[in-house]
Every structure is written in C-alpha cells, then in structure tokens.
Design a protein around this motif. Structure first.
Motif, PDB file in Angstrom:
ATOM      1  N   GLY A   1       3.649 -35.275  -7.082  1.00 61.39           N
ATOM      2  CA  GLY A   1       3.418 -36.532  -6.722  1.00 61.39           C
ATOM      3  C   GLY A   1       3.408 -36.577  -5.146  1.00 61.39           C
ATOM      4  N   GLY A   2       4.667 -36.458  -4.536  1.00 64.34           N
ATOM      5  CA  GLY A   2       4.553 -37.056  -3.025  1.00 64.34           C
ATOM      6  C   GLY A   2       4.097 -35.928  -2.539  1.00 64.34           C
ATOM      7  N   VAL A   3       3.292 -34.837  -2.961  1.00 60.46           N
ATOM      8  CA  VAL A   3       2.341 -33.901  -2.047  1.00 60.46           C
ATOM      9  C   VAL A   3       1.373 -34.540  -1.738  1.00 60.46           C
ATOM     10  CG1 VAL A   3       1.493 -31.581  -1.608  1.00 60.46           C
ATOM     11  CG2 VAL A   3       3.823 -31.937  -1.997  1.00 60.46           C
ATOM     12  N   HIS A   4       0.894 -34.998  -3.259  1.00 59.32           N
ATOM     13  CA  HIS A   4      -0.237 -36.250  -3.462  1.00 59.32           C
ATOM     14  C   HIS A   4      -0.585 -36.994  -2.539  1.00 59.32           C
ATOM     15  CE1 HIS A   4      -0.824 -32.995  -6.977  1.00 59.32           C
ATOM     16  NE2 HIS A   4      -1.413 -32.808  -6.273  1.00 59.32           N
ATOM     17  N   ARG A   5       0.476 -37.876  -2.074  1.00 50.97           N
ATOM     18  CA  ARG A   5       0.355 -39.051  -1.755  1.00 50.97           C
ATOM     19  C   ARG A   5       0.506 -38.657  -0.099  1.00 50.97           C
ATOM     20  NH1 ARG A   5       4.209 -40.043  -5.565  1.00 50.97           N
ATOM     21  NH2 ARG A   5       6.025 -39.963  -4.388  1.00 50.97           N
ATOM     22  N   ALA A   6       1.128 -38.040  -0.036  1.00 49.61           N
ATOM     23  CA  ALA A   6       0.643 -37.355   1.628  1.00 49.61           C
ATOM     24  C   ALA A   6      -0.681 -36.812   2.370  1.00 49.61           C
ATOM     25  CB  ALA A   6       1.448 -36.089   1.705  1.00 49.61           C
ATOM     26  N   ASP A   7      -1.451 -36.514   0.997  1.00 48.67           N
ATOM     27  CA  ASP A   7      -2.675 -35.741   1.214  1.00 48.67           C
ATOM     28  C   ASP A   7      -3.439 -36.565   1.526  1.00 48.67           C
ATOM     29  OD1 ASP A   7      -5.051 -33.756   1.397  1.00 48.67           O
ATOM     30  OD2 ASP A   7      -5.284 -34.392   0.122  1.00 48.67           O
ATOM     31  N   ASP A   8      -3.212 -38.074   0.549  1.00 50.03           N
ATOM     32  CA  ASP A   8      -4.413 -39.341   0.032  1.00 50.03           C
ATOM     33  C   ASP A   8      -4.310 -40.080   1.537  1.00 50.03           C
ATOM     34  OD1 ASP A   8      -5.101 -38.474  -2.170  1.00 50.03           O
ATOM     35  OD2 ASP A   8      -3.210 -39.972  -3.202  1.00 50.03           O
TER      36      ASP A   8
ATOM     37  N   GLY B   1      -3.012 -32.714  15.254  1.00 47.67           N
ATOM     38  CA  GLY B   1      -2.134 -32.071  14.570  1.00 47.67           C
ATOM     39  C   GLY B   1      -1.259 -32.655  14.222  1.00 47.67           C
ATOM     40  N   ASP B   2      -0.362 -33.987  15.071  1.00 50.96           N
ATOM     41  CA  ASP B   2       0.549 -33.742  15.805  1.00 50.96           C
ATOM     42  C   ASP B   2       0.562 -35.864  14.030  1.00 50.96           C
ATOM     43  OD1 ASP B   2      -1.248 -35.073  17.014  1.00 50.96           O
ATOM     44  OD2 ASP B   2       0.535 -36.321  18.465  1.00 50.96           O
ATOM     45  N   LEU B   3      -0.679 -35.896  14.594  1.00 53.66           N
ATOM     46  CA  LEU B   3      -0.716 -36.945  13.804  1.00 53.66           C
ATOM     47  C   LEU B   3      -0.149 -36.792  11.882  1.00 53.66           C
ATOM     48  CD1 LEU B   3      -0.664 -40.168  13.202  1.00 53.66           C
ATOM     49  CD2 LEU B   3      -3.425 -39.712  13.852  1.00 53.66           C
ATOM     50  N   ALA B   4      -1.011 -35.767  12.078  1.00 56.91           N
ATOM     51  CA  ALA B   4      -0.918 -35.026  10.598  1.00 56.91           C
ATOM     52  C   ALA B   4       0.031 -34.861   9.816  1.00 56.91           C
ATOM     53  CB  ALA B   4      -2.047 -33.949  10.190  1.00 56.91           C
ATOM     54  N   SER B   5       0.565 -33.939  10.831  1.00 55.32           N
ATOM     55  CA  SER B   5       2.181 -33.652  10.295  1.00 55.32           C
ATOM     56  C   SER B   5       2.910 -34.802  10.271  1.00 55.32           C
ATOM     57  CB  SER B   5       2.786 -32.333  11.373  1.00 55.32           C
ATOM     58  OG  SER B   5       3.191 -33.202  13.057  1.00 55.32           O
ATOM     59  N   SER B   6       3.239 -35.779  11.163  1.00 59.01           N
ATOM     60  CA  SER B   6       3.602 -37.432  10.843  1.00 59.01           C
ATOM     61  C   SER B   6       3.684 -37.817  10.383  1.00 59.01           C
ATOM     62  CB  SER B   6       4.272 -37.863  12.090  1.00 59.01           C
ATOM     63  OG  SER B   6       1.754 -38.261  12.818  1.00 59.01           O
ATOM     64  N   THR B   7       2.615 -38.018   9.735  1.00 54.73           N
ATOM     65  CA  THR B   7       2.055 -38.423   8.576  1.00 54.73           C
ATOM     66  C   THR B   7       2.525 -38.326   6.859  1.00 54.73           C
ATOM     67  OG1 THR B   7       0.005 -39.788   9.639  1.00 54.73           O
ATOM     68  CG2 THR B   7      -0.127 -39.492   7.367  1.00 54.73           C
TER      69      THR B   7
ATOM     70  N   SER C   1       6.479 -31.309  12.425  1.00 53.46           N
ATOM     71  CA  SER C   1       6.769 -32.435  12.012  1.00 53.46           C
ATOM     72  C   SER C   1       8.742 -32.244  11.104  1.00 53.46           C
ATOM     73  CB  SER C   1       6.977 -33.997  11.427  1.00 53.46           C
ATOM     74  OG  SER C   1       5.868 -34.754  12.440  1.00 53.46           O
ATOM     75  N   GLY C   2       9.757 -32.920  11.174  1.00 53.98           N
ATOM     76  CA  GLY C   2      10.516 -32.349  10.097  1.00 53.98           C
ATOM     77  C   GLY C   2      11.271 -33.572   8.988  1.00 53.98           C
ATOM     78  N   TYR C   3      11.768 -33.965   8.717  1.00 58.57           N
ATOM     79  CA  TYR C   3      12.657 -34.518   8.258  1.00 58.57           C
ATOM     80  C   TYR C   3      14.240 -33.601   7.473  1.00 58.57           C
ATOM     81  CZ  TYR C   3      14.815 -38.352   5.242  1.00 58.57           C
ATOM     82  OH  TYR C   3      16.008 -39.760   4.573  1.00 58.57           O
TER      83      TYR C   3
ATOM     84  N   GLY D   1      11.200 -34.109  15.416  1.00 60.72           N
ATOM     85  CA  GLY D   1       9.229 -33.503  15.841  1.00 60.72           C
ATOM     86  C   GLY D   1       8.466 -34.691  16.246  1.00 60.72           C
ATOM     87  N   ALA D   2       6.930 -34.538  15.878  1.00 62.61           N
ATOM     88  CA  ALA D   2       6.504 -35.384  16.333  1.00 62.61           C
ATOM     89  C   ALA D   2       6.227 -36.614  15.673  1.00 62.61           C
ATOM     90  CB  ALA D   2       5.159 -34.948  15.576  1.00 62.61           C
ATOM     91  N   ALA D   3       6.864 -36.756  14.492  1.00 60.57           N
ATOM     92  CA  ALA D   3       7.136 -38.062  13.150  1.00 60.57           C
ATOM     93  C   ALA D   3       8.402 -38.919  13.788  1.00 60.57           C
ATOM     94  CB  ALA D   3       7.888 -37.632  11.782  1.00 60.57           C
TER      95      ALA D   3
END
Length: 413
Positions: free
Chosen positions: A69-76, A41-47, A21-23, A248-250
């Motif tokens: 903060g953005g990376v941690h929110r994605a992980d959460d 894995g597609d769900l993880a990347s798009s999320t 996934s990309g933006y 991508g998947a997103a």
C-alpha cells in the motif's frame, strides 16, 4: 528488538544535484533513487520518500500488505505530480523499503537500489535488480563483475513513474539480534564489491559504517549520488537522542564541492580515525566560486565528441583509403570488361567490339576490335537490325563465328 540506525546521502563528485532520497526511523528504512536522465529525478525520489515515511510506525500482522500500500501510494503521488505539471512526464524513481515490527522485516523493492543483510559474518543481497544487465546476468550472458562496466548498466526496467504502476517485489524474513541491514542506491553497490561492503559492515557503529561506505564508494570512482542506510537489530533500546533521519533530495540539503575539492575528496575520515566529515567551505573562497559542474555522465555517453587535435589527418587518411579501394574496384571492373566481346555495326560493316555494349556519360566502355568486310546493306533487313542492336558473345571465338554466319548469308543473298 529495536533498530539502531544511521543514514547519509552525498551528491558525489560528478553529479550537479542529488537525485537520491533516504529515510531511517525506528520502524522504517528506505532509499529511493531518481532515475538518471529522467525529468526531475530528485522530485520523484523525494516525493516517494515523503509518502513512504508515513509507514514509520509499528506495523500490524499484514506487514507486506502495508508495504504494498505504501509503495502504491508513492506511485499515485508521482502520478498526481505529472497530472498537475505535464512537464514532469518521464520522472521516475527506484524504491527499496524495509519495514520492521520488532521480530521480522518486510521488504518492498522496485528498481536497482539494493537491500543487504549482514549476519554472522556473511553478507547476503536481499533484493533483485530490475535492470537490463541483471537480466543478462540471470541468462548467464555476463558476470556480476562485467555488469559494473556494461554500457547499459543504468537501464532500469521497472520504476515508480505514476504511469505503468509496476508491482513491487515483496518478501519478509525473521530478524535476529546482531543483524545489520544495509540499504543503498546504486552509487554504492554499483561500485563496491560484496567483499568490500562486508569488510566495512563488519566493524564500527551504524554511523561509522554509513559514512565509511559513502567514502569508500567515492574513492572507488563512483560517478553517481551515493546514499547509504545502516541499521543494527539489537535487544537494547536506542538512545533517546536517536531521531528519524531524512537525507538526500528529500531533506533539501544539497552539498556542493568548494573549489579544489575534486582532488582531495569529500571525506577525511578513515577506518582508523573518526567517522568522517564534509570539509567546510574555506573562508577565503569568494562567494559563488564553486567548482564548475561537469556534464552528467549519462548525457556525456551520447553527446557529440569534439574533434581531436589531428582530426584533419585522420580524415585525409580515411579519404586516401576510400580512394584506393574505389580505384581497385574500378580496375577490376575494367579488366573484366576487356574480356567481353559482342558483334555490332561499325561504319556500315559488321565489327567485333571488345568491352561492354553500354556507355556512361562521356565514357565509352568498348571499342572496335576487328572490322570485317561484311556490309550490312547486303544482309536482310532482319539480320541488319539484329547487328545494329548488338549481339553478345561469350568470347572472341564465338564473336567470330557469329560474323562468319552473317558472311555466309551475305554470300547466299
């Protein structure tokens, strides 16, 4: 300064689905690659991308804090998905994020997607892979070139999975007008050399470079999804029609090859021509008639192999070799046993036996070599019992000496 950007993601020629996934937007560039073999894995990347794209606004002074903060929110958010559906346990993704404030870039990174800077004719890798093969490179055990074909090149040591909560690498660097930033999944950087990437990045618009990088990756033999984002730093404002790009998947836009597309490739563009395009599905192809998806190369590495055409012959030759080796070992053991001697009873008399004082079921490992005229009945009970139990000798002479000793005792008695 401003960003002029382009993004493209392609499922490639082997994978069944796009796990990248990309933006790309005026302030934010990011690529997330769902880890191959993991659950969805597609769900993880798009999320992750959907969470990270909220950073696409002019950042404040604490650019690295916003990135973290953005990376941690994605992980959460991935953790929440796993909690809601335990079947998703194991899903994970890489994340490489570049946040621009008009004068500098902040970069957050975890996994093996990469960020590069092309400045004044030189390409520099900005991020450091969190992979097993990268650790081997760091230790000097393999080279960068060897890592491209290493059997464990896809083994990721850090990723966003909602469980381990890994800390991303964070750093920043000043931007200059004329800089070109390139962010990609390992489907591109794992196939193309630095020289090839620099050659492509040296010419054309961001649109041209992004498409050409994907096309070159596929032609170079990439078996993975390929996602490329190219952004130029410029003093000029971008055109009004340039809108944020979600790929991508997103974007939920899977691309599949029509029948016969595997040979011709996905891209018709070339350095001397247009920027390339996906060939349309021919009108005469029946509905649903798509090229069968081949097995994922990650699964194929550990899948059982079908026996070859002459497997029976190989098995026969192997059996013959093993039988020959067994025969050699048995022959050596037999030769050794025939050099051993011991003293024991044979029909009430003392005899010298050749071989080992032991038997296998149905097989005797010794035979009477010499039968003497010394009767056990004329020996003491203790001596007779010793003979019946067997007395080892180092060689034939020692066995004969043992018999002479008992014969002398017989005469005395």
């Amino acid at each position: 300064m401003y960003l002029h950007y382009s993004a493209i993601s392609d499922v490639g020629r082997v994978r069944r689905e796009n796990q990248d996934s990309g933006y790309a937007g005026p302030w934010l560039l990011t690529v997330c690659d769902g880890v191959g073999g993991a659950v969805r894995g597609d769900l993880a990347s798009s999320t992750a991308v959907q969470a990270l794209r909220k950073l696409d606004q002019q950042p404040d002074e604490d650019i690295l804090g916003q990135l973290a903060g953005g990376v941690h929110r994605a992980d959460d958010r991935i953790a929440e998905l796993v909690e809601e559906d335990p079947n998703l346990n194991g899903t994970s993704t890489t994340a490489t994020v570049a946040l621009f404030d008009g004068t500098r870039f902040g970069v957050g990174h975890i996994g093996d997607s990469r960020a590069y800077l092309y400045r004044r004719g030189e390409l520099r890798q900005l991020t450091h892979d969190h992979t097993f093969v990268q650790s081997l490179i760091d230790e000097g055990r393999i080279t960068e070139e060897q890592s491209r074909t290493h059997p464990h090149r896809n083994l990721i040591l850090k990723a966003l999975d909602g469980i381990r909560h890994e800390e991303p690498d964070l750093f920043e660097f000043p931007a200059e007008a004329g800089d070109r930033v390139f962010i990609c999944s390992d489907g591109a950087c794992g196939t193309l050399t630095d020289e090839r990437m620099a050659d492509i990045l040296s010419t054309g618009t961001p649109d041209f470079a992004a498409v050409e990088l994907v096309r070159a990756s596929l032609e170079a033999g990439s078996t993975d999804n390929v996602t490329c984002i190219v952004a130029d730093v410029s003093d000029e404002e971008p055109p009004a029609e340039l809108q944020p790009l979600l790929v991508g998947a997103a974007a939920d836009l899977p691309r599949r090859m029509p029948l016969g597309g595997a040979v011709g490739g996905l891209f018709r563009g070339h350095r001397s021509g247009d920027t390339g395009e996906i060939p349309p599905v021919p009108a005469d192809v029946p509905e649903g008639a798509f090229l069968a998806d081949p097995i994922d190369p990650e699964a194929a590495r550990y899948a059982p192999r079908e026996p070859g055409r002459h497997a029976w012959l190989r098995r026969l030759l192997l059996a013959a070799v093993l039988l020959g080796l067994a025969w050699v070992v048995l022959a050596a053991l037999w030769s050794w046993s025939q050099q051993q001697f011991y003293v024991a009873e044979q029909d009430g008399r003392i005899a010298i036996f050749r071989g080992i004082d032991a038997d296998l079921p149905g097989i005797s490992l010794s035979h009477a070599y010499e039968v003497t005229d010394v009767d056990l009945d004329r020996l003491s009970d203790i001596d007779a019992e010793q003979v019946r139990e067997g007395i080892d000798a180092s060689d034939l002479d020692e066995a004969r000496l043992t018999v002479d000793n008992y014969a002398a005792r017989q005469d005395v008695d």
